[in-house]
Write an enzyme that holds these catalytic residues in place. Structure first.
Site, PDB file in Angstrom:
ATOM      1  N   SER A 129     126.478  46.133 135.415  1.00 47.16           N
ATOM      2  CA  SER A 129     125.939  45.045 136.235  1.00 47.16           C
ATOM      3  C   SER A 129     126.089  45.349 137.721  1.00 47.16           C
ATOM      4  O   SER A 129     126.982  46.075 138.140  1.00 47.16           O
ATOM      5  CB  SER A 129     126.657  43.732 135.921  1.00 47.16           C
ATOM      6  OG  SER A 129     126.455  43.360 134.583  1.00 47.16           O
TER       7      SER A 129
HETATM    8  N1  SAH Z   1     129.700  43.686 131.386  1.00 44.39           N
HETATM    9  C1  SAH Z   1     128.958  44.908 131.441  1.00 44.39           C
HETATM   10  C2  SAH Z   1     127.459  44.653 131.500  1.00 44.39           C
HETATM   11  C3  SAH Z   1     126.747  45.471 130.490  1.00 44.39           C
HETATM   12  S1  SAH Z   1     125.048  45.077 130.216  1.00 44.39           S
HETATM   13  C4  SAH Z   1     129.406  45.786 132.593  1.00 44.39           C
HETATM   14  O1  SAH Z   1     130.204  45.335 133.412  1.00 44.39           O
HETATM   15  O2  SAH Z   1     129.014  46.932 132.641  1.00 44.39           O
HETATM   16  C5  SAH Z   1     125.148  43.950 128.855  1.00 44.39           C
HETATM   17  C6  SAH Z   1     125.780  44.445 127.589  1.00 44.39           C
HETATM   18  O3  SAH Z   1     125.664  43.414 126.624  1.00 44.39           O
HETATM   19  C7  SAH Z   1     125.130  45.679 126.978  1.00 44.39           C
HETATM   20  O4  SAH Z   1     126.085  46.679 126.808  1.00 44.39           O
HETATM   21  C8  SAH Z   1     124.602  45.179 125.625  1.00 44.39           C
HETATM   22  O5  SAH Z   1     124.670  46.156 124.590  1.00 44.39           O
HETATM   23  C9  SAH Z   1     125.524  44.005 125.346  1.00 44.39           C
HETATM   24  N2  SAH Z   1     125.027  43.001 124.422  1.00 44.39           N
HETATM   25  C10 SAH Z   1     123.758  42.503 124.309  1.00 44.39           C
HETATM   26  N3  SAH Z   1     123.705  41.572 123.334  1.00 44.39           N
HETATM   27  C11 SAH Z   1     124.970  41.462 122.826  1.00 44.39           C
HETATM   28  C12 SAH Z   1     125.557  40.680 121.774  1.00 44.39           C
HETATM   29  N4  SAH Z   1     124.839  39.830 121.026  1.00 44.39           N
HETATM   30  N5  SAH Z   1     126.871  40.850 121.522  1.00 44.39           N
HETATM   31  C13 SAH Z   1     127.624  41.705 122.248  1.00 44.39           C
HETATM   32  N6  SAH Z   1     127.126  42.481 123.225  1.00 44.39           N
HETATM   33  C14 SAH Z   1     125.814  42.358 123.525  1.00 44.39           C
END
Ligand code: SAH
Length: 218
Positions: free
Chosen positions: A66
């Site tokens: 993010s």
């Molecule tokens: N918090 C992370 C942001 C990653 S982007 C950071 O700081 O880097 C969002 C993430 O949510 C992705 O890795 C994606 O695979 C995950 N995601 C999407 N849907 C999800 C779900 N239903 N359960 C768990 N993770 C999920």
């Protein structure tokens, strides 16, 4: 930590945090934590130059780390304090989780992509940012056995507000969740639990996120 955080990195990070502050983040606990977490170690080393720009960036499994401002905003909206227990949906790179851990939060985090889950589990161990629990699974379900939480943060764009997550909030706790359809803007939304049955919803502007998807992916 076997990788390096140099004075140059620290200087760049300081400038990034000043920028995030100028963009409106006021919570010093959040800003100080972000100033301590070496964001460049959450990107592949060949992309290190991007680490201290206020931008999201591609990571493994077609996901993103993010944008720093977004991490700051979500951390601020959670309104949590040292020792609180927070559930994160979407571990991704582990950066948001590490910022919360640096703030003294007990972090529970769920990731649905096996590849990312494995990579990030290793990375966080190396960096000594240890969540209380890291789960490979579907975040729509939350973690009923570890609930209730002092805050829940969803770091993917959700098409709707999952009821199961609302049930896992303590009274007084907030769910921070970007809501909207893929390819459209997502609206950062908070839902505060006022009592067993009373929830107060607020909107906090437009953000971009990868979509929150159902079930797990191997
Ligand atoms: N918090 C992370 C942001 C990653 S982007 C950071 O700081 O880097 C969002 C993430 O949510 C992705 O890795 C994606 O695979 C995950 N995601 C999407 N849907 C999800 C779900 N239903 N359960 C768990 N993770 C999920």
């Amino acid at each position: 930590m076997n990788e390096k955080d140099t004075l140059r990195h620290q200087g760049q990070r300081n400038q990034l945090i000043n920028l995030v502050r100028r963009k409106g983040i006021k919570d010093d606990n959040v800003l100080n934590a972000m100033n301590n977490v070496p964001r460049h170690l959450f990107l592949d080393s060949s992309f290190e130059a991007h680490a201290y720009q206020d931008k999201a960036f591609r990571i493994a499994a077609d996901q993103t780390i993010s944008q720093p401002y977004t991490v700051a905003k979500q951390s601020e909206l959670l309104n949590v304090k040292f020792g609180d227990k927070v559930l994160e949906i979407g571990t991704g790179s582990g950066y948001q989780a590490s910022v919360l851990i640096e703030m003294g939060i007990e972090v529970y985090t769920i990731e649905r992509q096996r590849e990312l889950y494995d990579i990030t589990k290793n990375l966080l161990r190396n960096l000594r940012y240890q969540p209380k629990r890291m789960v490979y699974g579907d975040g729509y379900k939350g973690l009923p056995n570890d609930a209730p939480f002092d805050g829940i943060v969803v770091t993917a764009g959700a098409p709707f507000i999952p009821n199961e997550l609302l049930k896992q909030l303590k009274i007084g706790a907030t769910l921070v969740i970007p809501v909207g359809e893929e390819n459209e803007g997502m609206i950062m939304t908070t839902i505060k639990r006022k009592s067993a049955k009373e929830f107060v919803k607020k909107k906090h502007g437009d953000f971009r996120f990868v979509p929150m998807l159902k079930d797990t992916e191997n």
